[in-house]
Design a protein around this motif. Structure first.
Motif, short mmCIF file in Angstrom:
data_model
loop_
_atom_site.label_atom_id
_atom_site.label_comp_id
_atom_site.label_asym_id
_atom_site.label_seq_id
_atom_site.Cartn_x
_atom_site.Cartn_y
_atom_site.Cartn_z
N ALA A 107 2.23 4.84 -0.73
CA ALA A 107 2.26 3.86 0.30
C ALA A 107 3.46 3.46 0.65
O ALA A 107 4.53 2.90 0.38
N TYR A 108 3.48 3.01 2.14
CA TYR A 108 4.78 2.56 3.00
C TYR A 108 4.41 1.84 3.88
O TYR A 108 3.52 1.67 4.80
N GLY A 109 5.52 0.70 4.27
CA GLY A 109 5.40 -0.33 5.24
C GLY A 109 6.45 -0.84 5.48
O GLY A 109 7.55 -0.87 4.40
N LYS A 110 6.82 -1.73 6.52
CA LYS A 110 8.15 -2.53 6.72
C LYS A 110 7.90 -3.47 5.85
O LYS A 110 8.97 -3.89 5.00
N THR A 111 6.89 -4.23 5.89
CA THR A 111 6.49 -5.14 4.71
C THR A 111 5.33 -4.89 4.04
O THR A 111 4.36 -4.43 4.79
N VAL A 112 4.93 -5.32 2.93
CA VAL A 112 3.97 -4.84 1.86
C VAL A 112 3.37 -6.35 1.40
O VAL A 112 4.17 -7.21 0.78
N TRP A 145 15.99 7.15 1.55
CA TRP A 145 15.12 5.94 1.33
C TRP A 145 15.88 4.71 1.88
O TRP A 145 17.01 4.54 1.30
N THR A 146 15.62 4.20 2.84
CA THR A 146 16.42 2.80 3.34
C THR A 146 15.64 1.59 3.56
O THR A 146 14.75 1.66 4.03
N ALA A 147 16.42 0.56 3.24
CA ALA A 147 15.97 -0.72 3.60
C ALA A 147 17.01 -2.03 3.62
O ALA A 147 18.01 -1.62 3.29
N THR A 148 16.29 -2.99 4.36
CA THR A 148 17.12 -4.31 4.28
C THR A 148 16.32 -5.36 3.53
O THR A 148 15.22 -5.06 3.15
N LYS A 149 17.05 -6.58 3.38
CA LYS A 149 16.36 -7.64 2.67
C LYS A 149 15.06 -7.96 3.32
O LYS A 149 14.25 -8.71 2.60
N ASP A 150 15.01 -7.73 4.69
CA ASP A 150 13.90 -8.15 5.34
C ASP A 150 12.54 -7.29 5.16
O ASP A 150 11.42 -7.42 5.49
N ASN A 151 12.70 -6.04 4.44
CA ASN A 151 11.66 -5.34 4.03
C ASN A 151 11.07 -5.84 2.46
O ASN A 151 11.46 -5.47 1.77
N THR A 152 10.25 -6.64 2.75
CA THR A 152 9.59 -7.70 1.69
C THR A 152 8.46 -7.07 1.29
O THR A 152 7.77 -6.38 1.81
N MET A 153 8.22 -7.18 -0.34
CA MET A 153 7.04 -6.99 -0.87
C MET A 153 6.52 -7.99 -1.77
O MET A 153 7.32 -8.73 -2.49
N ASP A 154 5.32 -8.58 -1.58
CA ASP A 154 4.79 -9.60 -2.31
C ASP A 154 3.39 -9.35 -2.89
O ASP A 154 2.44 -8.85 -2.51
N ILE A 166 4.55 3.75 -12.43
CA ILE A 166 4.14 2.74 -11.30
C ILE A 166 5.40 2.17 -10.71
O ILE A 166 6.43 1.96 -11.47
N GLU A 167 5.75 2.58 -9.53
CA GLU A 167 6.98 2.26 -8.62
C GLU A 167 6.48 1.22 -7.56
O GLU A 167 5.78 1.57 -6.54
N LEU A 168 7.27 0.07 -7.57
CA LEU A 168 7.33 -0.97 -6.47
C LEU A 168 8.63 -1.06 -5.98
O LEU A 168 9.61 -1.62 -6.68
N SER A 169 9.16 -0.57 -4.84
CA SER A 169 10.32 -0.76 -4.39
C SER A 169 10.45 -1.31 -3.06
O SER A 169 9.57 -0.96 -1.92
N SER A 170 11.27 -2.14 -2.81
CA SER A 170 11.33 -2.70 -1.49
C SER A 170 12.77 -3.22 -1.20
O SER A 170 13.79 -3.25 -2.19
#
Length: 450
Positions: A107-112, A145-154, A166-170
């Motif tokens: 699963a992929y998104g800008k924010t999750v 794989w690229t992200a900034t601190k604005d790519n948040t996962m809650d 199980i991988e939770l990456s953000s």
């Protein structure tokens, strides 16, 4: 949900409005499932994918979820299709979702946002959730794989269970009251905040982060038979949390660059913050570069409700422009009060009722309100409720809308209820000698005012 596709449908393009919403539904696929949209919202939904006895189909049980405007699927060495690239990512939300897969979950998104959900696989496959800007699969070496601190996962109140990784990456991750359990010889857990990474087959896993890429965990449990890794620029684990591994190490690391092998961990950041009530096996747990015990912070009192602010109604020159004005006002009211849409529509309708506009102008604008709600991203059930709130709060329709409300209530009891928008019409008759025109307003065929 897309605007176009090519390459036999495996390259999907989208726009700001090609969004996917699934609510109060069950999706079952014997083989695999792909969900794509610029933004994806899954709510109160069950997803089951795969056939336990199928050992031939390469993508048996695979679930692909990509919230993005550019998604590419690629054939993985004849073993079925996987997500090959993701760009122009959007928001991915899962609320009260039960997901069960025989194969990989990606699963992929800008924010999750994962809330009150239960996600699992039944074989030694990967369960991977990513909050990022871009992803590109590269055979034989590290993916891009690229992200900034604005790519948040809650992650809140959510359970993830797997016999594989199980991988939770953000870019930044917060977790509360959640449980991650990975069992078996492939069962490992990776929770990280990162800008990028390298993970060559014969080398170490290297996590690269920048300031603000933090991991914060509270009242959550990790159990990975084949290891646990939690890494970010800073890492805090607090409250009634626990981390353990039956057959391998539990690693926590911080810094702009952290490096892990099967037996060691390095980090160049600040000490890992560990609450005094956190449970871990000191002999089997390593902190890099070190750890610091912190006092568990009590839960902060809830913030007062955000005040509801909606536009002040103002008249336009004719019926059509009043409809458009109402549509614009309600669109803004919903956008500015996403956490309390019901109160927003009520306030907007009440303001219109008490305004000094003519009945004709009010009638046209309330029709615009209904159109704005219908065009919103809310679910069918939410739209129905919002229209009902609007009608009830619009003074000229309070009495005459009872019949319409009863019809909506009856429809809501139907398991397959669709959005029921009252049929609000504005009919302009011949103008009087003075400027303006008289209007007749009906709601579901009942005359409201003239």
């Amino acid at each position: 949900a897309g605007s176009s596709y090519k390459n036999e449908g495996n390259d999907i393009e989208g726009t700001d409005t090609t969004n996917l919403t699934v609510s109060n539904s069950t999706i079952h696929s014997n083989e695999d499932a792909t969900l794509v949209g610029s933004n994806i919202n899954l709510a109160n939904t069950k997803i089951e994918v795969g056939t336990p006895t199928d050992h031939e189909y390469g993508s048996n049980g695979v679930i692909r979820i990509a919230a993005a405007k550019a998604v590419g699927l690629v054939d993985e060495d004849g073993k079925g299709f996987t997500v090959g690239s993701v760009d122009k990512t959007g928001n991915l939300t899962m609320n009260k979702v039960t997901l069960s897969a025989q194969g990989d979950v990606m699963a992929y998104g800008k924010t999750v946002k994962l809330q009150d959900s239960n996600l699992s696989t039944t074989n030694d496959q990967d369960l991977t959730i990513n909050a990022l800007n871009t992803y590109k699969r590269v055979d034989g070496t590290s993916d891009t794989w690229t992200a900034t601190k604005d790519n948040t996962m809650d992650v809140t109140g959510t359970t993830l269970t797997n016999k594989g990784i199980i991988e939770l990456s953000s870019g930044k991750l917060t977790m509360d009251k959640s449980n991650l359990t990975a069992t078996g010889k492939e069962g490992a857990i990776l929770v990280d905040a990162r800008a990028s990474y390298t993970d060559d087959d014969n080398g170490a896993y290297v996590n690269k982060a920048v300031n603000g890429m933090d991991v914060s965990i509270k009242d959550s449990n990790f159990s990975g038979d084949n290891g646990v890794l939690v890494v970010g620029n800073t890492v805090t684990i607090d409250g009634q949390s626990a981390a353990k591994s039956t057959n391998a190490k539990v690693f926590f690391a911080t810094g702009t660059e952290s490096e892990m092998t099967d037996t060691s961990i390095k980090g160049n950041g600040a000490p890992v913050n560990v609450g005094k009530d956190v449970k871990y096996d000191a002999k089997n747990t390593e902190f890099a570069p070190s750890m610091k015990t912190i006092e568990t912070k009590p839960d902060q009192p809830s913030k007062p409700d955000k005040p509801i602010v909606t536009p002040d109604p103002k008249p336009a020159v004719d019926v059509e422009k009043n409809i458009e004005q109402g549509k614009q006002d309600m669109t803004k009211a919903l956008a500015d009060n996403q956490d309390n849409a019901s109160a927003a529509v009520k306030q907007q309708a009440e303001k219109l009722s008490s305004s000094k506009m003519t009945d004709e102008e009010k009638a046209a604008q309330v029709k615009g309100y209904a159109e704005a709600i219908e065009n919103s991203q809310a679910s069918a059930e939410e739209k129905q409720a919002l229209v009902k709130d609007t009608v009830k709060s619009f003074e000229p329709t309070q009495q005459s809308s009872i019949e319409a409300q009863n019809k909506q209530d009856e429809a809501a009891q139907n398991n397959n209820a669709q959005t029921v928008i009252p049929d609000v019409t504005v009919k302009t008759v011949a103008p009087a000698e003075h400027e303006g025109a008289a209007a007749t307003v009906t709601v579901d065929g009942t005359v409201v005012n003239e």
